[in-house]
Design a protein around this motif. Sequence first.
Motif: not given
Length: 343
Positions: A151-164
């Motif tokens: 899963v990629f966060s786009l424009l605004s980050d989330f799930a840092t450390g876990i997302r791809e």
Amino acid sequence: MSGRPTIADLAKAAGVSVATVDRVLNGRHRVREETARRVYDAAKSIGYHAVGLLRQRVFEDLPQYRLGFVLQKPNQFFYQSMAREIENAALSAPGIRVVPQIDFAASATPAAIAEKLRAMAARNQAIALVGPDYPAVTTVVEELKERGIPVFSLLSDFATGIREGYVGLNNRKAGRTAAWMIAKAARRPGKVAAFVGSHRFHGHELREIGFRSYFRENAPEFEVLDTLVNLETAEITHEATLNLLQRHPDLVGFYVCGGGMEGAVSALAEEKLAGKLLVVVNELTPESRAALAEDLVTMAIATPVAQLARELVGLMVGAIDRGVAGVPGQTFLPFDIFTPENI
């Protein structure tokens, strides 16, 4: 071109011979991928009746990747443009067939986002999401990662450390750039303000942090007011802007860190404040372009959407090929700056 386009019309539009079009249509002999794609693109542009068959011929032997994209606010020009550029990037990806599924989040609540992610995961090999940073969203991202779906966060980050990976602007730099513009262009020190859509949107919060940090470090003679939350709606932003102007007659400028800038523009026009305040907004849209031309907005910080879409598709395909990364990454794109003098 009158009537239904013919094979000769298609050949002319693609800049190839009728024989080449025939080979693509009927699978006779090999045609270079670049040429076949050009025929397909021309068929789409002129409305050729066998465009579906051409798509099958052009892409049938290529490895297939199913990519899911969840965007926000389907009626906004910016997200409509992003959807188009994602489709273009998917079609132009060399040597592969990318099948994009683009959807929009009807709500930004944790439950709605989690449900949308799980639905996308049922049909796609990788997902990119524009969304808020909630623990419930992080839980789903972790769940999908364990299933091998990046899963990629786009424009605004989330799930840092876990997302791809994160793909978008360096939002802290965007906020500092907005502050720099206001501080440098102001004729006198005064009060400045910032609007965010929600503190759950990490990108908005980083822009606010950058905005405040610039004034704190380089222009302490300005007073940064309490941040206003506008839920990215024009109506709330309009009322909040009028209220801000009434309460702070010494206001010199403000930055709309997320969406909803249309409301700020309408409030400034209503109060006949063209050229009187320094206003920075995000993205070049028909509304922001008009506001720049009318001197209601000083600067627009814009995302290079076509470049972002190409980069994102490439990263998603790469993640599928190699498996989820051990160390999540981030890709910062350079942002564009528009003023009344370069629109």
